[in-house]
Design a protein around this motif. Structure first.
Motif, PDB file in Angstrom:
ATOM      1  N   LYS A  55     -47.245  41.174 -12.243  1.00  0.00           N
ATOM      2  CA  LYS A  55     -46.202  41.027 -11.230  1.00  0.00           C
ATOM      3  C   LYS A  55     -46.859  40.344 -10.040  1.00  0.00           C
ATOM      4  CE  LYS A  55     -42.551  43.291  -8.660  1.00  0.00           C
ATOM      5  NZ  LYS A  55     -41.762  44.510  -8.511  1.00  0.00           N
ATOM      6  N   ILE A  56     -46.315  39.183  -9.685  1.00  0.00           N
ATOM      7  CA  ILE A  56     -46.877  38.358  -8.618  1.00  0.00           C
ATOM      8  C   ILE A  56     -45.829  38.195  -7.530  1.00  0.00           C
ATOM      9  CG2 ILE A  56     -47.779  36.067  -8.038  1.00  0.00           C
ATOM     10  CD1 ILE A  56     -48.861  35.939 -10.927  1.00  0.00           C
ATOM     11  N   ALA A  57     -46.236  38.449  -6.280  1.00  0.00           N
ATOM     12  CA  ALA A  57     -45.325  38.345  -5.136  1.00  0.00           C
ATOM     13  C   ALA A  57     -45.871  37.341  -4.129  1.00  0.00           C
ATOM     14  CB  ALA A  57     -45.158  39.716  -4.470  1.00  0.00           C
ATOM     15  N   ASP A  58     -45.027  36.970  -3.189  1.00  0.00           N
ATOM     16  CA  ASP A  58     -45.392  36.096  -2.074  1.00  0.00           C
ATOM     17  C   ASP A  58     -45.866  34.731  -2.551  1.00  0.00           C
ATOM     18  OD1 ASP A  58     -45.390  35.727   0.664  1.00  0.00           O
ATOM     19  OD2 ASP A  58     -47.501  36.250   0.877  1.00  0.00           O
ATOM     20  N   ALA A  59     -45.283  34.246  -3.641  1.00  0.00           N
ATOM     21  CA  ALA A  59     -45.631  32.931  -4.179  1.00  0.00           C
ATOM     22  C   ALA A  59     -44.535  31.938  -3.826  1.00  0.00           C
ATOM     23  CB  ALA A  59     -45.797  33.005  -5.692  1.00  0.00           C
ATOM     24  N   GLN A  60     -44.955  30.718  -3.532  1.00  0.00           N
ATOM     25  CA  GLN A  60     -43.979  29.658  -3.294  1.00  0.00           C
ATOM     26  C   GLN A  60     -44.614  28.330  -3.672  1.00  0.00           C
ATOM     27  OE1 GLN A  60     -42.501  29.122   0.744  1.00  0.00           O
ATOM     28  NE2 GLN A  60     -40.563  28.413  -0.086  1.00  0.00           N
ATOM     29  N   GLY A  61     -43.953  27.638  -4.592  1.00  0.00           N
ATOM     30  CA  GLY A  61     -44.451  26.342  -5.017  1.00  0.00           C
ATOM     31  C   GLY A  61     -44.944  26.379  -6.451  1.00  0.00           C
ATOM     32  N   ARG A  62     -45.872  25.461  -6.737  1.00  0.00           N
ATOM     33  CA  ARG A  62     -46.357  25.248  -8.107  1.00  0.00           C
ATOM     34  C   ARG A  62     -47.774  25.815  -8.253  1.00  0.00           C
ATOM     35  NH1 ARG A  62     -48.661  21.235 -11.570  1.00  0.00           N
ATOM     36  NH2 ARG A  62     -49.444  20.007  -9.831  1.00  0.00           N
ATOM     37  N   TYR A  63     -47.964  26.581  -9.342  1.00  0.00           N
ATOM     38  CA  TYR A  63     -49.250  27.223  -9.607  1.00  0.00           C
ATOM     39  C   TYR A  63     -49.700  26.951 -11.030  1.00  0.00           C
ATOM     40  CZ  TYR A  63     -48.184  29.823  -5.392  1.00  0.00           C
ATOM     41  OH  TYR A  63     -47.866  30.159  -4.096  1.00  0.00           O
ATOM     42  N   GLU A  64     -50.992  26.737 -11.178  1.00  0.00           N
ATOM     43  CA  GLU A  64     -51.624  26.734 -12.491  1.00  0.00           C
ATOM     44  C   GLU A  64     -52.343  28.072 -12.623  1.00  0.00           C
ATOM     45  OE1 GLU A  64     -54.037  23.215 -12.803  1.00  0.00           O
ATOM     46  OE2 GLU A  64     -52.273  21.927 -12.882  1.00  0.00           O
ATOM     47  N   LEU A  65     -51.927  28.845 -13.623  1.00  0.00           N
ATOM     48  CA  LEU A  65     -52.475  30.184 -13.830  1.00  0.00           C
ATOM     49  C   LEU A  65     -53.535  30.158 -14.926  1.00  0.00           C
ATOM     50  CD1 LEU A  65     -49.181  32.273 -13.820  1.00  0.00           C
ATOM     51  CD2 LEU A  65     -50.729  31.841 -11.900  1.00  0.00           C
ATOM     52  N   GLU A  66     -54.532  31.002 -14.754  1.00  0.00           N
ATOM     53  CA  GLU A  66     -55.540  31.187 -15.788  1.00  0.00           C
ATOM     54  C   GLU A  66     -55.888  32.675 -15.833  1.00  0.00           C
ATOM     55  OE1 GLU A  66     -59.256  28.653 -16.994  1.00  0.00           O
ATOM     56  OE2 GLU A  66     -59.834  29.990 -15.348  1.00  0.00           O
ATOM     57  N   ILE A  67     -55.875  33.236 -17.029  1.00  0.00           N
ATOM     58  CA  ILE A  67     -56.291  34.614 -17.242  1.00  0.00           C
ATOM     59  C   ILE A  67     -57.588  34.552 -18.042  1.00  0.00           C
ATOM     60  CG2 ILE A  67     -55.640  36.898 -18.099  1.00  0.00           C
ATOM     61  CD1 ILE A  67     -53.634  35.585 -16.059  1.00  0.00           C
ATOM     62  N   ARG A  68     -58.619  35.189 -17.522  1.00  0.00           N
ATOM     63  CA  ARG A  68     -59.920  35.216 -18.202  1.00  0.00           C
ATOM     64  C   ARG A  68     -60.208  36.637 -18.665  1.00  0.00           C
ATOM     65  NH1 ARG A  68     -63.303  31.982 -13.535  1.00  0.00           N
ATOM     66  NH2 ARG A  68     -61.988  30.115 -13.537  1.00  0.00           N
ATOM     67  N   PHE A  69     -60.571  36.763 -19.940  1.00  0.00           N
ATOM     68  CA  PHE A  69     -60.998  38.052 -20.497  1.00  0.00           C
ATOM     69  C   PHE A  69     -62.522  38.033 -20.487  1.00  0.00           C
ATOM     70  CE2 PHE A  69     -61.910  40.757 -24.320  1.00  0.00           C
ATOM     71  CZ  PHE A  69     -61.483  41.959 -23.764  1.00  0.00           C
ATOM     72  N   VAL A  70     -63.119  38.890 -19.641  1.00  0.00           N
ATOM     73  CA  VAL A  70     -64.551  38.830 -19.357  1.00  0.00           C
ATOM     74  C   VAL A  70     -65.220  40.151 -19.741  1.00  0.00           C
ATOM     75  CG1 VAL A  70     -66.267  38.528 -17.508  1.00  0.00           C
ATOM     76  CG2 VAL A  70     -64.097  37.266 -17.422  1.00  0.00           C
ATOM     77  N   HIS A  71     -66.374  40.057 -20.399  1.00  0.00           N
ATOM     78  CA  HIS A  71     -67.197  41.240 -20.665  1.00  0.00           C
ATOM     79  C   HIS A  71     -68.074  41.436 -19.434  1.00  0.00           C
ATOM     80  CE1 HIS A  71     -70.485  43.324 -23.269  1.00  0.00           C
ATOM     81  NE2 HIS A  71     -69.684  44.200 -22.696  1.00  0.00           N
ATOM     82  N   LEU A  72     -67.821  42.480 -18.663  1.00  0.00           N
ATOM     83  CA  LEU A  72     -68.503  42.653 -17.380  1.00  0.00           C
ATOM     84  C   LEU A  72     -69.994  42.934 -17.529  1.00  0.00           C
ATOM     85  CD1 LEU A  72     -65.885  44.507 -15.158  1.00  0.00           C
ATOM     86  CD2 LEU A  72     -66.501  42.090 -15.192  1.00  0.00           C
TER      87      LEU A  72
END
Length: 135
Positions: A55-72
Motif C-alpha cells: 500500500k503506497i500513499a502520497d504518490a503523484q506522477g509516474r514511478y518505476e517500481l522495483e522489488i528486490r528479494f535480498v538475503h540479509l
C-alpha cells in the motif's frame, strides 16, 4: 514525448508477505490469504511461491517500481520484480499485489523484500526462514 519520472517520494504504508493475494473483480478489494513473516523448511535449498501486498500513499506522477528479494546475511539479491505506477491523485493510495514465482531459498536466515520507486528505497518487510527436522 515521455512523461518524466515523479520527483515526489511516496510513502510505503504497508508491505505484507502472504501465500496468495486476490483482487475481487467488481469492488477491487484485496484479500490476503496466509500472511506470514516466518517460514519453516525441512531441507535446503527449498522453493516457495509468495505474494507481496503493498500500500503506497502520497504518490503523484509516474514511478518505476522495483522489488528486490535480498538475503540479509549475504546481501545477495536473489530475485527482482519490476513494474510501473501512475498516480494522478496524491490523496488516493495505491494497493498492489505482486505474485512471485517460487523463490529459491538456499539456507536459513533473514530475507527482505525491499520496495524501490524511481531508484529510492521506500521501505521493506522481512521474513525469517528457519530449518526444522522432520523427525
Amino acid at each position: 514525448m515521455t512523461e518524466s519520472l515523479s520527483q515526489v517520494v511516496p510513502v510505503l504504508v504497508a508491505a505484507l508477505v502472504c501465500d496468495v493475494g486476490v483482487t475481487e473483480p467488481h469492488t477491487k478489494k484485496k484479500s490476503l490469504i496466509g500472511i506470514f513473516d516466518r517460514l519453516s523448511a525441512s531441507s535446503f535449498p527449498t522453493k516457495r511461491a509468495v505474494s507481496l501486498y503493498l500500500k503506497i500513499a502520497d504518490a503523484q506522477g509516474r514511478y518505476e517500481l522495483e522489488i528486490r528479494f535480498v538475503h540479509l546475511n549475504t546481501g545477495s539479491v536473489l530475485a527482482k520484480a519490476e513494474g510501473k505506477l501512475n498516480q494522478s491523485d496524491r490523496l488516493a493510495s495505491a494497493e498492489l499485489l505482486i505474485p512471485f514465482p517460487p523463490l529459491q531459498i538456499n539456507e536459513p536466515g533473514r530475507y527482505e523484500f525491499q520496495v524501490w520507486a524511481n531508484s529510492t528505497i521506500l521501505g521493506s518487510t522481512t521474513i525469517d526462514v528457519v530449518g526444522h527436522s522432520s523427525t
